[in-house]
Structure formats: C-alpha cells, structure tokens
Design a protein around this motif. Structure first.
Motif, mmCIF file in Angstrom:
data_model
loop_
_atom_site.group_PDB
_atom_site.id
_atom_site.type_symbol
_atom_site.label_atom_id
_atom_site.label_comp_id
_atom_site.label_asym_id
_atom_site.label_seq_id
_atom_site.Cartn_x
_atom_site.Cartn_y
_atom_site.Cartn_z
ATOM 1 N N GLU A 96 0.824 -1.201 0.000
ATOM 2 C CA GLU A 96 0.000 0.000 0.000
ATOM 3 C C GLU A 96 0.863 1.258 0.000
ATOM 4 O O GLU A 96 0.590 2.224 -0.722
ATOM 5 C CB GLU A 96 -0.914 -0.017 1.231
ATOM 6 C CG GLU A 96 -1.987 1.042 1.203
ATOM 7 C CD GLU A 96 -2.972 0.890 2.339
ATOM 8 O OE1 GLU A 96 -3.404 1.935 2.851
ATOM 9 O OE2 GLU A 96 -3.312 -0.241 2.696
ATOM 10 N N TYR A 97 1.931 1.259 0.781
ATOM 11 C CA TYR A 97 2.842 2.404 0.841
ATOM 12 C C TYR A 97 3.529 2.618 -0.506
ATOM 13 O O TYR A 97 3.632 3.750 -0.995
ATOM 14 C CB TYR A 97 3.879 2.196 1.946
ATOM 15 C CG TYR A 97 4.873 3.321 2.079
ATOM 16 C CD1 TYR A 97 4.466 4.577 2.546
ATOM 17 C CD2 TYR A 97 6.199 3.146 1.716
ATOM 18 C CE1 TYR A 97 5.363 5.619 2.657
ATOM 19 C CE2 TYR A 97 7.110 4.188 1.827
ATOM 20 C CZ TYR A 97 6.690 5.416 2.296
ATOM 21 O OH TYR A 97 7.579 6.443 2.397
ATOM 22 N N LEU A 98 3.986 1.530 -1.143
ATOM 23 C CA LEU A 98 4.627 1.646 -2.457
ATOM 24 C C LEU A 98 3.642 2.150 -3.512
ATOM 25 O O LEU A 98 4.009 2.922 -4.400
ATOM 26 C CB LEU A 98 5.224 0.307 -2.877
ATOM 27 C CG LEU A 98 6.466 -0.140 -2.086
ATOM 28 C CD1 LEU A 98 6.851 -1.564 -2.467
ATOM 29 C CD2 LEU A 98 7.621 0.817 -2.331
ATOM 30 N N THR A 99 2.396 1.748 -3.414
ATOM 31 C CA THR A 99 1.367 2.235 -4.328
ATOM 32 C C THR A 99 1.182 3.741 -4.163
ATOM 33 O O THR A 99 1.098 4.487 -5.140
ATOM 34 C CB THR A 99 0.033 1.506 -4.077
ATOM 35 O OG1 THR A 99 0.241 0.109 -4.209
ATOM 36 C CG2 THR A 99 -1.044 1.954 -5.037
ATOM 37 N N TYR A 100 1.146 4.189 -2.915
ATOM 38 C CA TYR A 100 1.014 5.612 -2.630
ATOM 39 C C TYR A 100 2.204 6.386 -3.194
ATOM 40 O O TYR A 100 2.036 7.431 -3.832
ATOM 41 C CB TYR A 100 0.898 5.834 -1.114
ATOM 42 C CG TYR A 100 0.934 7.285 -0.713
ATOM 43 C CD1 TYR A 100 -0.177 8.104 -0.878
ATOM 44 C CD2 TYR A 100 2.097 7.847 -0.177
ATOM 45 C CE1 TYR A 100 -0.138 9.436 -0.517
ATOM 46 C CE2 TYR A 100 2.137 9.186 0.186
ATOM 47 C CZ TYR A 100 1.019 9.970 0.013
ATOM 48 O OH TYR A 100 1.061 11.285 0.356
ATOM 49 N N LEU A 101 3.424 5.880 -2.983
ATOM 50 C CA LEU A 101 4.620 6.539 -3.507
ATOM 51 C C LEU A 101 4.604 6.610 -5.031
ATOM 52 O O LEU A 101 4.981 7.627 -5.631
ATOM 53 C CB LEU A 101 5.882 5.815 -3.040
ATOM 54 C CG LEU A 101 6.278 5.993 -1.575
ATOM 55 C CD1 LEU A 101 7.507 5.154 -1.251
ATOM 56 C CD2 LEU A 101 6.545 7.457 -1.270
ATOM 57 N N GLN A 151 2.237 9.338 -6.132
ATOM 58 C CA GLN A 151 2.843 10.649 -5.915
ATOM 59 C C GLN A 151 3.897 10.950 -6.963
ATOM 60 O O GLN A 151 3.982 12.057 -7.486
ATOM 61 C CB GLN A 151 3.448 10.734 -4.500
ATOM 62 C CG GLN A 151 2.421 10.693 -3.388
ATOM 63 C CD GLN A 151 1.408 11.807 -3.497
ATOM 64 O OE1 GLN A 151 1.734 12.942 -3.792
ATOM 65 N NE2 GLN A 151 0.135 11.472 -3.292
ATOM 66 N N GLN A 152 4.710 9.955 -7.285
ATOM 67 C CA GLN A 152 5.757 10.143 -8.287
ATOM 68 C C GLN A 152 5.137 10.442 -9.659
ATOM 69 O O GLN A 152 5.625 11.299 -10.392
ATOM 70 C CB GLN A 152 6.646 8.903 -8.362
ATOM 71 C CG GLN A 152 7.841 9.078 -9.268
ATOM 72 C CD GLN A 152 8.763 7.873 -9.235
ATOM 73 O OE1 GLN A 152 8.463 6.877 -8.597
ATOM 74 N NE2 GLN A 152 9.879 7.981 -9.925
ATOM 75 N N LEU A 153 4.047 9.725 -10.001
ATOM 76 C CA LEU A 153 3.372 9.997 -11.273
ATOM 77 C C LEU A 153 2.776 11.399 -11.294
ATOM 78 O O LEU A 153 2.818 12.089 -12.321
ATOM 79 C CB LEU A 153 2.283 8.947 -11.525
ATOM 80 C CG LEU A 153 2.773 7.546 -11.877
ATOM 81 C CD1 LEU A 153 1.608 6.574 -11.905
ATOM 82 C CD2 LEU A 153 3.488 7.559 -13.223
ATOM 83 N N ALA A 154 2.231 11.851 -10.178
ATOM 84 C CA ALA A 154 1.653 13.199 -10.101
ATOM 85 C C ALA A 154 2.745 14.253 -10.272
ATOM 86 O O ALA A 154 2.566 15.245 -10.999
ATOM 87 C CB ALA A 154 0.922 13.388 -8.776
#
Length: 188
Positions: A168-173, A176-179
């Motif tokens: 879940e944390y890696l998905t969030y990161l 954010q990186q894509l944004a």
C-alpha cells in the motif's frame, strides 16, 4: 466437454453440429448444458452423450442420452462460493471484509470440529459403532494439520499485514511520483 448455455438439448438447435465437431476431437465428448436463465431459481446442469441412429446407407442422426454427473470443486473455492450464495436476494453492495470472512470460516470450522468430537465421544463411550474407514480418514485429517503454536501463527499474520502495508505504501509513492512527473511535464 461440449458446453452449451441452454437449459436442455432441443431439436433444431446447433447441439448436433457442435457435438459432431467435438466428436472429431475426442471419441466420446460429453455435452454439458447449463441453464443460465435460472428458470428454477438454481443453475440446472445436465450432461449428455450422443449415439448414432439411422438406417445403413440412409439417413443418419444422433440421439442424446443423459449421463450422470457430479459437481466438485477445490476446497479453496468453497469459501468464495458460500460468500456469493449468501448474497442471493441481497440488494446491498457486498462487504468484502477479510476479518469477517475469517471469523465466519473459523466459526464454521469450530462447528464441524464439534460435530466430529461428538461422534468420537459417542464411539468411545460405546453409544455408536466404530468405523475403521472413518477412523483412518480422521487420522489423515489430523496428520495433515501443521503443528503450529499460537506465536508462530501470530508472526505469520503480522508478516502478512506488514507485506500488505508495504504494498500500500509503495502504491502511494508511485501515485505521488506519477503526479510529480505529470506536473513537471506540464511545466516543460
């Protein structure tokens, strides 16, 4: 197996043609019909094999003969099937809560263990006759259960939860990186 989504094999349908095609693929194809319209409030399943009929050097055809069948499934699928059966007639959106499913599965398992324990107690007290085959099957079940203590099970569950949190944390990161990447591309 030849699969058809109709309630039965009927004249004028393509069942004979489909069956003839599969007869070239294997010597005795089984024609399986599944009633997907749920006419009897359940999914009716029938199985048939064909037999050639007709006059030699004349008109030929085939007749479909019903054969018995048994529906089996992997034990791992039973949890999902029971869950979806519980949704029948329910207009609400299902709640896919893992904890509730685990609690329900454990409750059912405890109920089954209590039934078996009751039978074993009756056999030991002489109220019920002993069955050697049933005894062997129970022994195989008991021997197939891994011998784990509570701490080991707790550690396994905690490591699983940590893995889920890491994903879940890696998905969030990644989001954010894509944004950030999209914003940089807009600026350039």
């Amino acid at each position: 197996a030849v699969v058809s989504t109709q309630s039965a094999i009927t004249a004028g349908e393509y069942s004979s043609l489909i069956h003839a095609f599969y007869k070239c693929q294997c010597p005795t194809p089984v024609h399986l019909t599944v009633d997907t319209q749920l006419k009897e409030q359940k999914m009716k399943i029938n199985t048939h094999i064909s037999s050639q009929i007709g006059v030699k050097n004349g008109t030929e055809g085939c007749i479909f003969t019903p054969v018995s069948h048994t529906i089996t499934g992997a034990e791992a699928d039973q949890v999902s099937l029971k869950f979806f059966q519980g949704l029948r007639g329910n207009k609400k959106t299902p709640n896919f809560n893992d904890q509730e499913q685990i609690i329900t599965s454990c409750s059912e398992m405890i109920a089954q263990i209590n039934i078996v324990m009751g039978h074993v107690k009756k056999v030991l007290s002489g109220e019920a006759p002993s069955d050697k085959e049933l005894g062997r099957q129970l022994m195989e079940v008991v021997q197939s259960i891994p011998n784990l203590d509570g701490d080991t099970i707790t550690n396994m569950l905690n490591s699983h939860m940590q893995d889920l949190l890491a994903v879940e944390y890696l998905t969030y990161l990644t989001r954010q990186q894509l944004a950030i990447s999209a914003r940089i591309n807009q600026i350039l």
